[in-house]
Enzyme design. Structure first.
Site, PDB file in Angstrom:
ATOM      1  N   ARG A   1       0.690  -1.375   0.074  1.00 29.85           N
ATOM      2  CA  ARG A   1      -0.025  -0.001  -0.012  1.00 29.85           C
ATOM      3  C   ARG A   1       0.802   1.188   0.052  1.00 29.85           C
ATOM      4  NH1 ARG A   1      -5.616   0.075   1.415  1.00 29.85           N
ATOM      5  NH2 ARG A   1      -6.321  -2.000   1.348  1.00 29.85           N
TER       6      ARG A   1
ATOM      7  N   LEU B   1      -6.223   5.355   3.354  1.00 29.32           N
ATOM      8  CA  LEU B   1      -4.718   5.907   2.899  1.00 29.32           C
ATOM      9  C   LEU B   1      -3.802   5.890   3.840  1.00 29.32           C
ATOM     10  CD1 LEU B   1      -6.269   9.160   1.178  1.00 29.32           C
ATOM     11  CD2 LEU B   1      -5.216   7.252  -0.021  1.00 29.32           C
TER      12      LEU B   1
ATOM     13  N   HIS C   1     -18.916  11.282   3.687  1.00 26.57           N
ATOM     14  CA  HIS C   1     -19.282  10.064   4.365  1.00 26.57           C
ATOM     15  C   HIS C   1     -20.691  10.189   4.554  1.00 26.57           C
ATOM     16  CE1 HIS C   1     -19.245   6.128   6.436  1.00 26.57           C
ATOM     17  NE2 HIS C   1     -19.960   6.597   7.267  1.00 26.57           N
TER      18      HIS C   1
ATOM     19  N   ASP D   1      -7.624  11.224   8.509  1.00 28.40           N
ATOM     20  CA  ASP D   1      -6.444  10.484   8.959  1.00 28.40           C
ATOM     21  C   ASP D   1      -6.527   9.146   8.532  1.00 28.40           C
ATOM     22  OD1 ASP D   1      -8.211   9.269  10.692  1.00 28.40           O
ATOM     23  OD2 ASP D   1      -7.890  10.643  12.337  1.00 28.40           O
TER      24      ASP D   1
HETATM   25  C1  GRF Z   1     -21.062   8.383  -1.170  1.00 32.77           C
HETATM   26  O1  GRF Z   1     -22.149   8.392  -0.560  1.00 32.77           O
HETATM   27  C2  GRF Z   1     -20.023   9.097  -0.422  1.00 32.77           C
HETATM   28  O2  GRF Z   1     -20.477   9.741   0.814  1.00 32.77           O
HETATM   29  C3  GRF Z   1     -19.526   7.750   0.183  1.00 32.77           C
HETATM   30  O3  GRF Z   1     -19.442   6.852  -1.197  1.00 32.77           O
HETATM   31  C4  GRF Z   1     -20.490   7.484  -2.021  1.00 32.77           C
HETATM   32  C5  GRF Z   1     -19.780   7.827  -3.230  1.00 32.77           C
HETATM   33  O4  GRF Z   1     -20.821   8.037  -4.075  1.00 32.77           O
HETATM   34  N1  GRF Z   1     -17.962   7.769   0.683  1.00 32.77           N
HETATM   35  P1  GRF Z   1     -20.225   8.722  -5.638  1.00 32.77           P
HETATM   36  O5  GRF Z   1     -19.328   7.636  -6.351  1.00 32.77           O
HETATM   37  O6  GRF Z   1     -19.750  10.072  -5.372  1.00 32.77           O
HETATM   38  O7  GRF Z   1     -21.583   8.738  -6.396  1.00 32.77           O
END
Ligand code: GRF
Length: 178
Positions: free
Chosen positions: A55, A83, A99, A131
């Site tokens: 990674r 990451l 998120h 993070d």
């Molecule tokens: C979103 O719901 C984001 O919050 C999560 O993954 C999804 C990505 O959707 N981390 P997209 O690929 O931007 O349509």
């Protein structure tokens, strides 16, 4: 200048592009990610883990590529790998994630399903600094949405994404101005 990392559909990337933000590079851990097809004339690259010995090596190559394109702010828009510090140390306090929950509740890759299973009445979206943990960095902004009876993972996620598409560009614009 913004670099976006995405693994999937890329609707959040689309929202950043539609907002006219200075996205100069889009990278993915998956060569077949739909997000890459949204980039138009913007530089794209895939960094598949299987092509590197570990990674750290992959994350270093990805950071090198973003830096070569002048990236100073990295936005994770549905990027589904953690990451390492080999990447994060290259962009201190300049990696943000979106998120689909009200963090710190329901971190992780199955947040939408887990919220429905838990039977909560309210969900939302969070934009936070990244993070090395799972969705654990300092929170920059949140917005709420109701969970409706009869919601499926698809209907709830669609309602959350509507918020993400407004919240993420707004916060990224603020970060660009700092
Ligand atoms: C979103 O719901 C984001 O919050 C999560 O993954 C999804 C990505 O959707 N981390 P997209 O690929 O931007 O349509």
């Amino acid at each position: 200048m913004i670099g976006v990392l995405a693994s999937g559909a890329g609707t959040n990337l689309q929202a950043l592009l539609d907002a006219g933000l200075p996205v100069v590079a889009v990278a993915s851990n998956r060569r077949d990610a739909t997000a890459l097809t949204r980039a138009g004339n913007i530089a794209t690259a895939a960094f598949e883990l299987t092509e590197y010995s570990n990674r750290d090596e992959r994350d270093t190559a990805m950071a090198d590529w973003l830096e070569e394109h002048g990236v100073t702010l990295v936005v994770l828009a549905g990027y589904m790998h953690l990451l390492t510090s080999a990447f994060l140390d290259r962009f201190p306090n300049a990696v943000v994630n979106v998120h689909p929950s009200l963090l710190p509740e329901f971190p992780g890759a199955h947040a939408v399903e887990e919220q429905l299973t838990a039977g909560i009445a309210e969900s939302g979206a969070t934009v936070h600094l990244v993070d090395e943990g799972v969705d654990s960095g300092p929170i920059l902004a949140q917005e709420r949405v109701p969970v409706l009876s009869g919601d499926t993972p698809e209907t709830l996620h669609a309602r959350i994404k509507d918020i993400e598409h407004r919240l993420l560009p707004r916060i990224v614009e603020e970060l660009c101005a700092r």
